[in-house]
Design a protein around this motif. Structure first.
Motif, short mmCIF file in Angstrom:
data_model
loop_
_atom_site.label_atom_id
_atom_site.label_comp_id
_atom_site.label_asym_id
_atom_site.label_seq_id
_atom_site.Cartn_x
_atom_site.Cartn_y
_atom_site.Cartn_z
N UNK A 40 64.00 23.35 2.57
CA UNK A 40 63.02 22.49 3.25
C UNK A 40 63.51 22.08 4.63
N UNK A 41 64.79 21.70 4.72
CA UNK A 41 65.34 21.24 6.00
C UNK A 41 65.39 22.39 7.02
N UNK A 42 65.75 23.57 6.58
CA UNK A 42 65.81 24.72 7.50
C UNK A 42 64.44 24.95 8.12
N UNK A 43 63.42 24.90 7.27
CA UNK A 43 62.07 25.15 7.76
C UNK A 43 61.55 23.98 8.60
N UNK A 44 61.75 22.75 8.13
CA UNK A 44 61.24 21.56 8.83
C UNK A 44 61.86 21.41 10.23
N UNK A 45 63.18 21.61 10.33
CA UNK A 45 63.87 21.37 11.60
C UNK A 45 64.18 22.67 12.36
N UNK B 58 75.15 21.55 10.31
CA UNK B 58 73.80 21.89 10.75
C UNK B 58 73.86 22.60 12.10
N UNK B 59 73.14 23.70 12.22
CA UNK B 59 73.16 24.46 13.48
C UNK B 59 71.74 24.86 13.89
N UNK B 60 71.49 24.81 15.19
CA UNK B 60 70.18 25.20 15.74
C UNK B 60 70.38 25.71 17.17
N UNK B 61 69.35 26.35 17.73
CA UNK B 61 69.48 26.83 19.12
C UNK B 61 69.71 25.68 20.11
N UNK B 62 69.03 24.54 19.88
CA UNK B 62 69.14 23.40 20.81
C UNK B 62 69.47 22.12 20.06
N UNK C 196 68.90 14.53 13.74
CA UNK C 196 67.97 14.04 12.71
C UNK C 196 68.13 14.84 11.43
N UNK C 197 68.23 16.16 11.58
CA UNK C 197 68.34 17.02 10.39
C UNK C 197 69.57 16.66 9.58
N UNK C 198 70.68 16.45 10.25
CA UNK C 198 71.94 16.15 9.55
C UNK C 198 71.82 14.84 8.78
N UNK C 199 71.30 13.83 9.46
CA UNK C 199 71.14 12.52 8.82
C UNK C 199 70.19 12.61 7.62
#
Lengths: 161, 84
Positions: free
Chosen positions: A86-91, A116-120, A126-129
Motif C-alpha cells: 500500500x505504501x509503495x503505491x500510495x507514495x 524508504x526510497x523514491x526519486x525525489x 511522510x511515507x517513513x513516518x
C-alpha cells in the motif's frame, strides 16, 4: 499429518514474498550493506531511514536490559506485506525495506529498520513516518521488557513510541 | 464434529500457560460454534484472561463482529501490539 493438513486447508497459503522478521538485533553492518546495495538504483534521489532502538527505561528502581520480541509470525508477515504494498503505491516509492527483530534485543541495539526510497524527497518523510506508525498499530508483535532484577513487564506502545 | 486451534500470544500466553490449544470433539450444533461463545469458553477455562483486553483473529484476519467457526479454523487471541 492428516490432521495438520486438515487444519490449514482453508488458510491462505504462506506465500511470503519477503521475510520481514529476523531473529536478534539488526546490526549496523546489515543497515550499511542495505544502503550500499542501492548505489546501482540510480533512479533514486532520496532515502529516509527509521531505526527503532531499545531504550534502557527505568521502571521504578529497575532498568530495562533487553526486550524479548515475539509475534504471530504468519499474520505479521502478511500484515507487513500488505502495508508495504500500500505504501509503495500510495507514495510512489522506488523501494521500501522493512525489518523487525524477534527474540532478544539488548538496550542500545536496533529492533526496527525501515528504509524508504523514491526519486525525489517530497514523499519519503511522510511515507517513513506512516509506515512506522502502521507497523506499531497493525502488526501482531509483542515485547517483554527484561529488567535488571530478572523480572519482566509487557511493553505497551505509546503514541510517541 | 469440528476441531479448532486457539493461539495465545504475548502476555496472554504467559497467563494461559500455553501458546496453543486444540479444541476437538465439538459438535457442529453445539453452543461453541461462533467466536463469541468461544471467548466465553476461554474466559471460563482460562480465568486469568478474564480482565485482559484482546482482539481476535480468525484465520489471520482481525474480526470485529461475531463469526461462525468451522472445522480447521485458527483463532488467535491478540493482546495490544507492541512492535517497534
Amino acid at each position: 499429518m492428516e490432521n495438520d493438513q486438515l487444519k490449514t486447508q482453508h488458510l491462505k497459503p504462506n506465500k511470503v514474498l519477503k521475510k520481514f522478521l529476523q531473529h536478534g538485533p539488526i546490526s549496523p553492518q546489515f543497515i550499511a550493506d542495505s544502503i550500499s546495495k542501492h548505489s546501482s538504483k540510480t533512479n533514486i534521489g532520496a532515502h529516509t531511514i527509521f531505526l527503532g532502538q531499545v531504550r534502557k527505561d527505568k521502571i521504578e528502581t529497575n532498568e530495562v536490559q533487553a526486550i524479548e520480541y515475539s509475534a504471530y509470525e504468519e499474520m505479521a508477515e502478511q500484515e507487513i506485506h500488505k502495508l508495504r504494498e500500500e505504501a509503495i503505491s500510495k507514495y510512489q516509492l522506488s523501494c521500501l525495506h522493512i525489518h523487525h527483530s524477534l527474540g532478544n534485543v539488548n538496550a542500545g541495539e536496533i529492533s526496527l529498520f525501515v528504509f524508504v526510497s523514491a526519486p525525489h524527497r517530497t514523499n519519503v518523510f511522510t511515507a517513513c513516518s506512516d509506515v512506522v506508525e502502521q507497523i506499531k498499530n497493525k502488526v501482531p508483535i509483542w515485547g517483554k521488557e527484561i529488567l535488571a532484577n530478572g523480572t519482566h513487564i509487557w511493553k505497551t506502545n505509546k503514541t510517541n513510541g | 464434529m469440528i476441531e479448532l486451534t486457539v493461539l495465545f500470544f504475548g502476555e496472554l500466553a504467559e497467563l494461559a500457560a500455553t501458546k496453543e490449544t486444540t479444541l476437538s470433539n465439538i459438535k457442529d450444533t453445539s453452543a461453541l460454534n461462533d467466536t463469541s461463545t468461544l471467548v466465553d469458553y476461554i474466559h471460563e477455562n482460562y480465568p486469568r484472561l478474564r480482565n485482559k483486553t484482546f482482539n481476535l483473529a480468525l484465520n489471520r484476519e482481525i474480526i470485529t463482529e461475531k463469526r461462525l467457526v468451522k472445522n480447521g479454523d485458527e483463532i488467535a487471541l491478540l493482546p495490544p501490539y507492541a512492535g517497534g
